[in-house]
Design an enzyme around this catalytic site. Structure first.
Site: not given
Ligand code: NAD
Ligand code: UDP
Length: 310
Positions: A113, A144
């Site tokens: 991701a 980030y």
């Molecule tokens: P979110 O914060 O809801 O989910 C991230 C999850 O990762 C959480 O459950 C958190 O507890 C877990 N996590 C964080 N650090 C961790 C670690 N060291 N070990 C184990 N678990 C860990 O965010 P999201 O929106 O669901 O994003 C998921 C992924 O998608 C991320 O990598 C984010 O960068 C990427 N992303 C999301 C978006 C968006 O718009 N939602 C956009 C671009 C990229």
């Protein structure tokens, strides 16, 4: 039946992906350390015989057999990823190294991701995959942005060195059910503020833009990408663009809220114009967002109404 490992499985996207993959008859192993993820998001899966949850921090190595790995673990909201920037950077960099080592050992396909943030405050509009980006490496978003860029570098080098089956999804702003009430990103903030009759917090003058994708469309894109033989980065998102000021008004109209807008300082390095060019995903994956913003936002409003009342 495929065995699929999802890191970040208790988060917003991870839990929606889990639901879809279980519905398709897969065995899902969810891994998370609950840094931003919620136990509430996985509670419905825990009784499913095709689901297993492992509490683990991806900064530390792990050893799990699977056919596919979706590496989603990383705080994604600016508020959360800036709270402990060293943790965020380590999560991206050590997290992907640990996933790559596992993929090399088990032969599992690996999808990362990644994010539109690799383009930084883009000078190209709309953003396409050939653009190298405009990221401030020393700023408050760098933990980030640069962490995700370094992860892409590591994936490409592992791929060149060892021929792994890797995929890179550059995800643009996605919203929907299972976002946390305290997430802090714009869609959840504005909906919750509007529902509670609190002031709508616009950062800067609100002329900056974002393009919003409903979560089911994003999940479809991730699954299509995992199935494909594309190993170069792919933008996934919806080009439906709003200025933040217009988006605030849009939420006020849909919630019929009488909240008023207030203007707060714009955080440093906030990207000014963001809109994905998804022509590569359309051509290579047949990816096409289907959910109209009005339908997606209405569903998200209903979800937050229920969650706020709990
Ligand atoms: P979110 O914060 O809801 O989910 C991230 C999850 O990762 C959480 O459950 C958190 O507890 C877990 N996590 C964080 N650090 C961790 C670690 N060291 N070990 C184990 N678990 C860990 O965010 P999201 O929106 O669901 O994003 C998921 C992924 O998608 C991320 O990598 C984010 O960068 C990427 N992303 C999301 C978006 C968006 O718009 N939602 C956009 C671009 C990229
Ligand atoms: N934003 C805002 N008010 C909020 C939250 C965010 O005006 O309460 C703005 C933020 O400054 C940015 C845009 O909305 O310009 C999107 O912010 P978000 O945190 O959702 O994600 P980003 O795309 O910046 O990572």
């Amino acid at each position: 039946m495929k065995k699929i490992l999802i890191t970040g499985a208790a988060g917003f996207i991870g839990s929606n992906l889990t639901k879809r993959l279980l519905e398709e008859g897969n065995f899902v192993i969810g891994l998370d350390n609950f840094y931003t993820g919620q136990r509430e998001n996985i509670k419905d899966f825990l009784n499913n015989k095709n689901y297993k949850f492992i509490e683990h921090n991806v900064i530390e190595p792990y050893d799990i057999e699977s056919d596919e790995i979706y590496n989603l673990a990383c705080p994604a909201s600016p508020v959360h990823y800036q709270k402990d920037p060293l943790f965020t950077f380590k999560t991206s960099v050590f997290g992907i190294i640990n996933a790559l080592k596992l993929s090399k050992k088990t032969g599992a396909k690996l999808l990362q991701a990644s994010t539109s943030e690799v383009y930084g405050d883009a000078q190209v509009y709309p953003q396409n995959e050939k653009y190298f980006g405009n990221v401030n490496p020393n700023g408050i978003r760098a933990c980030y942005d640069e962490g995700k860029r370094a992860a892409e570098t590591l994936i490409c080098d592992y791929n060149r060195l060892y021929g792994l089956k890797t995929k890179i999804a550059r995800i643009f702003n996605t919203y929907g059910e299972n976002m946390d009430v305290k997430d802090g990103r714009v869609v959840s903030n504005f909906i919750i503020q509007a529902l509670k009759g609190k002031d709508i917090t616009i950062y800067g003058d609100g002329s900056q833009s974002r393009s919003f994708c409903y979560v089911s469309d994003l999940i479809e894109g991730l699954i299509l990408l995992m199935k494909s033989d594309v190993s170069t980065p792919v933008n996934l998102g919806n080009p439906d663009e709003f200025t933040i000021k217009d988006f605030a008004q849009y939420i006020l109209n849909l919630t019929k809220s009488s909240s008023k807008c207030i203007y707060l300082p714009l955080p440093a390095d906030d990207p000014y114009k963001r809109k994905p060019d998804i022509s590569f995903a359309k051509a290579k994956l047949g990816f096409e967002p289907k959910v109209k913003i009005e339908d997606g936002v209405k569903k998200t409003i209903e979800y937050f109404k229920a969650r706020i009342e709990k």
